[in-house]
Design a protein around this motif. Structure first.
Motif, PDB file in Angstrom:
ATOM      1  N   PHE A 256      14.724 -13.776  30.527  1.00 28.89           N
ATOM      2  CA  PHE A 256      15.663 -13.069  29.663  1.00 28.89           C
ATOM      3  C   PHE A 256      15.175 -13.024  28.218  1.00 28.89           C
ATOM      4  N   CYS A 257      14.661 -14.129  27.730  1.00 31.88           N
ATOM      5  CA  CYS A 257      14.246 -14.230  26.327  1.00 31.88           C
ATOM      6  C   CYS A 257      12.756 -13.972  26.121  1.00 31.88           C
ATOM      7  N   LEU A 258      12.063 -13.552  27.178  1.00 37.97           N
ATOM      8  CA  LEU A 258      10.604 -13.424  27.089  1.00 37.97           C
ATOM      9  C   LEU A 258      10.157 -11.984  26.889  1.00 37.97           C
ATOM     10  N   SER A 259      10.935 -11.215  26.136  1.00 34.01           N
ATOM     11  CA  SER A 259      10.578  -9.827  25.859  1.00 34.01           C
ATOM     12  C   SER A 259      11.218  -9.416  24.546  1.00 34.01           C
ATOM     13  N   ASP A 260      11.038  -8.154  24.184  1.00 32.30           N
ATOM     14  CA  ASP A 260      11.669  -7.617  22.981  1.00 32.30           C
ATOM     15  C   ASP A 260      13.148  -7.408  23.305  1.00 32.30           C
ATOM     16  N   GLY A 306       6.845 -35.564  32.491  1.00 33.13           N
ATOM     17  CA  GLY A 306       7.310 -35.875  31.140  1.00 33.13           C
ATOM     18  C   GLY A 306       7.486 -34.685  30.235  1.00 33.13           C
ATOM     19  N   VAL A 307       7.310 -33.481  30.779  1.00 30.61           N
ATOM     20  CA  VAL A 307       7.442 -32.277  29.957  1.00 30.61           C
ATOM     21  C   VAL A 307       8.861 -31.740  30.086  1.00 30.61           C
ATOM     22  N   LYS A 308       9.509 -31.476  28.958  1.00 35.83           N
ATOM     23  CA  LYS A 308      10.870 -30.937  28.983  1.00 35.83           C
ATOM     24  C   LYS A 308      10.913 -29.614  28.226  1.00 35.83           C
ATOM     25  N   TYR A 309      11.539 -28.628  28.842  1.00 33.52           N
ATOM     26  CA  TYR A 309      11.658 -27.312  28.242  1.00 33.52           C
ATOM     27  C   TYR A 309      13.088 -27.055  27.802  1.00 33.52           C
ATOM     28  N   ARG A 310      13.226 -26.302  26.751  1.00 34.32           N
ATOM     29  CA  ARG A 310      14.556 -25.912  26.296  1.00 34.32           C
ATOM     30  C   ARG A 310      15.182 -24.968  27.324  1.00 34.32           C
ATOM     31  N   LEU A 311      16.400 -25.238  27.685  1.00 34.31           N
ATOM     32  CA  LEU A 311      17.071 -24.431  28.697  1.00 34.31           C
ATOM     33  C   LEU A 311      17.667 -23.179  28.057  1.00 34.31           C
ATOM     34  N   SER A 312      16.841 -22.174  27.843  1.00 34.73           N
ATOM     35  CA  SER A 312      17.318 -20.932  27.244  1.00 34.73           C
ATOM     36  C   SER A 312      17.667 -19.890  28.299  1.00 34.73           C
ATOM     37  N   ASN A 313      17.350 -20.185  29.548  1.00 32.43           N
ATOM     38  CA  ASN A 313      17.670 -19.236  30.618  1.00 32.43           C
ATOM     39  C   ASN A 313      19.185 -19.108  30.766  1.00 32.43           C
ATOM     40  N   PRO A 314      19.768 -17.962  30.435  1.00 33.23           N
ATOM     41  CA  PRO A 314      21.222 -17.827  30.568  1.00 33.23           C
ATOM     42  C   PRO A 314      21.628 -17.498  32.000  1.00 33.23           C
ATOM     43  N   GLN A 334      19.520 -18.403  18.341  1.00 29.55           N
ATOM     44  CA  GLN A 334      18.300 -18.616  17.570  1.00 29.55           C
ATOM     45  C   GLN A 334      17.154 -19.030  18.476  1.00 29.55           C
ATOM     46  N   ALA A 335      17.459 -19.848  19.488  1.00 27.59           N
ATOM     47  CA  ALA A 335      16.419 -20.291  20.424  1.00 27.59           C
ATOM     48  C   ALA A 335      15.844 -19.109  21.196  1.00 27.59           C
ATOM     49  N   CYS A 336      16.723 -18.194  21.614  1.00 25.81           N
ATOM     50  CA  CYS A 336      16.265 -17.029  22.370  1.00 25.81           C
ATOM     51  C   CYS A 336      15.431 -16.097  21.492  1.00 25.81           C
ATOM     52  N   LEU A 337      15.863 -15.888  20.257  1.00 32.35           N
ATOM     53  CA  LEU A 337      15.113 -15.044  19.326  1.00 32.35           C
ATOM     54  C   LEU A 337      13.730 -15.616  19.055  1.00 32.35           C
ATOM     55  N   LYS A 338      13.678 -16.932  18.889  1.00 26.09           N
ATOM     56  CA  LYS A 338      12.396 -17.588  18.639  1.00 26.09           C
ATOM     57  C   LYS A 338      11.487 -17.474  19.861  1.00 26.09           C
ATOM     58  N   GLU A 339      12.070 -17.700  21.034  1.00 25.05           N
ATOM     59  CA  GLU A 339      11.286 -17.626  22.274  1.00 25.05           C
ATOM     60  C   GLU A 339      10.767 -16.214  22.504  1.00 25.05           C
ATOM     61  N   SER A 340      11.588 -15.211  22.173  1.00 22.85           N
ATOM     62  CA  SER A 340      11.180 -13.823  22.332  1.00 22.85           C
ATOM     63  C   SER A 340       9.977 -13.508  21.448  1.00 22.85           C
ATOM     64  N   LYS A 341      10.068 -13.901  20.194  1.00 23.45           N
ATOM     65  CA  LYS A 341       8.978 -13.636  19.246  1.00 23.45           C
ATOM     66  C   LYS A 341       7.686 -14.303  19.688  1.00 23.45           C
ATOM     67  N   GLU A 342       7.783 -15.564  20.077  1.00 23.78           N
ATOM     68  CA  GLU A 342       6.590 -16.312  20.495  1.00 23.78           C
ATOM     69  C   GLU A 342       6.006 -15.751  21.785  1.00 23.78           C
ATOM     70  N   SER A 343       6.874 -15.345  22.696  1.00 22.97           N
ATOM     71  CA  SER A 343       6.410 -14.831  23.974  1.00 22.97           C
ATOM     72  C   SER A 343       5.689 -13.499  23.817  1.00 22.97           C
ATOM     73  N   ILE A 344       6.240 -12.612  22.986  1.00 24.45           N
ATOM     74  CA  ILE A 344       5.618 -11.306  22.765  1.00 24.45           C
ATOM     75  C   ILE A 344       4.234 -11.482  22.151  1.00 24.45           C
ATOM     76  N   GLU A 345       4.158 -12.367  21.167  1.00 22.54           N
ATOM     77  CA  GLU A 345       2.868 -12.615  20.512  1.00 22.54           C
ATOM     78  C   GLU A 345       1.853 -13.199  21.492  1.00 22.54           C
ATOM     79  N   SER A 346       2.307 -14.155  22.305  1.00 22.35           N
ATOM     80  CA  SER A 346       1.416 -14.799  23.264  1.00 22.35           C
ATOM     81  C   SER A 346       0.939 -13.818  24.332  1.00 22.35           C
ATOM     82  N   LEU A 347       1.851 -12.974  24.817  1.00 22.55           N
ATOM     83  CA  LEU A 347       1.488 -12.008  25.852  1.00 22.55           C
ATOM     84  C   LEU A 347       0.538 -10.956  25.321  1.00 22.55           C
ATOM     85  N   ARG A 348       0.779 -10.517  24.104  1.00 23.17           N
ATOM     86  CA  ARG A 348      -0.129  -9.511  23.512  1.00 23.17           C
ATOM     87  C   ARG A 348      -1.535 -10.086  23.363  1.00 23.17           C
TER      88      ARG A 348
END
Length: 353
Positions: A256-260, A306-314, A334-348
């Motif tokens: 959900f948060c991994l795109s524009d 030992g790895v924990k991820y933020r639960l942003s999946n709605p 804010q978490a979703c907006l941040k994840e979206s920005k980082e994901s778009i940059e990483s995917l590009r």
């Protein structure tokens, strides 16, 4: 033959009492803020006396529409990691009286099949009956994205194909979708009576007749792991148009948060389907608002080592269909907006690299 006056009088009284009983039931349901429709009222027979047997399904199987309870995730004694989908099963377990025997579970985007195995494990851990699971996938990778999405980060067609995983599953490259499905069934020891697969791109495989052909039930949970807007909107459109998604259905999004946001990907499809079918959603798990990021909130889930991820999946609950359009998330966290920005940059970077 004339009916004696006393008998007729008693019949009228019984009828009035029956109507009053129905009124009490309806008033109770509405006072509890449960959505009431003809589908939620049933009678044991068609006679006037049967009116007294009318009942509100949500009296026996309550799903509150305004005072829903946030579900925590107790998994006593579990050593293996759990994922965001466990929260959907936790919600179903909490309201098991409503869901039991009446619904199936749908996974759009199967890939390795691990998410379906996780759902099966979750139901078994909670000690409730595992509903029939449906895995719907092209088994040929992603399709072409909608060409009208200008500026969207697009995967190449055929990406994320399970076919490349076949050697690790004991198979080989070039296997047909049917052969891939058989490998999944064997790898995870799925029961043929409880797990079914539908192979093909959604624009071809998701037909109105599919539901009757495969004896599909409405969805308790729809797991959307489609990555693309085009696949997500096709899946949701089919589900709502054909009654698979209905009141009480939970819909969770892996990306959900991994795109524009709202202009691309799964989030855009969610907002569009809410508007098209006048779906009233309520976010019931994941980070639904910024308050969920407050100190002390359970905002992480363990993926092992030992790895924990933020639960942003709605995860959204369908409250009503055909009444009012409400996507259930008035603004992005804010978490979703941040994840979206980082994901778009990483995917590009990954696609350009």
């Amino acid at each position: 033959m004339r009916v004696p006056r006393d008998q007729a009088s008693n019949g009228r009284k019984a009828f009035v009492v029956s109507l009053l009983g129905v009124a009490v039931v309806v008033t109770w349901c509405l006072s509890r803020d449960y959505h009431l429709s003809s589908g939620h009222l049933r009678s044991t027979n068609s006679t006037l006396s049967g009116l007294g047997e009318l009942s509100c399904d949500f009296m026996r199987h309550p799903i509150p529409t305004t005072s829903w309870k946030r579900i925590t995730l107790p998994v006593p004694g579990r050593k293996q990691p759990y994922f965001w989908r466990w929260f959907a099963v936790a919600y179903i377990a909490y309201y098991w009286g409503f869901y039991q025997g009446r619904f199936d579970v749908y996974t759009f985007g199967v890939y390795s099949g691990k998410s379906m195995k996780e759902l099966k494990d979750a139901f078994e851990t909670y000690g409730i009956e595992v509903p029939r699971q449906w895995g719907l996938d092209s088994f040929s990778g992603l399709p072409d994205e909608d060409p009208t999405l200008h500026g969207a980060v697009k995967f190449p067609a055929g990406a994320l194909s399970m076919e490349r995983l076949m050697p690790a599953f004991g198979g080989k490259r070039g296997m047909t979708p049917e052969q891939q499905v058989n490998l999944l069934m064997n790898k995870y020891k799925f029961d043929h009576d409880l797990v079914g697969f539908v192979a093909g791109y959604y624009n071809e495989s998701l037909t109105p007749g599919l539901i009757q052909e495969r004896a599909m039930k409405p969805a308790a949970f729809i797991d959307i792991d489609c990555d693309l807007y085009i696949s997500t909107i096709q899946a949701l459109d089919w589900a709502f148009a054909n009654g698979i998604a209905t009141v009480g259905t939970l819909i969770g999004y892996d990306d959900f948060c991994l795109s524009d946001l709202e202009t691309d990907g799964e989030s855009r499809a969610h907002f569009e389907v809410a508007k098209k079918f006048k779906v009233e959603f309520k976010c019931v798990a994941g980070i639904c608002d910024n308050g969920d990021e407050a100190p002390g909130k359970k905002r992480f889930y363990d993926i092992g080592k030992g790895v924990k991820y933020r639960l942003s999946n709605p995860i959204f609950l369908v409250l009503s269909v055909g009444r009012v359009a409400d996507p259930g998330m008035p603004k992005y966290t804010q978490a979703c907006l941040k994840e979206s920005k980082e994901s778009i940059e990483s995917l590009r970077n990954a696609l350009n690299g």
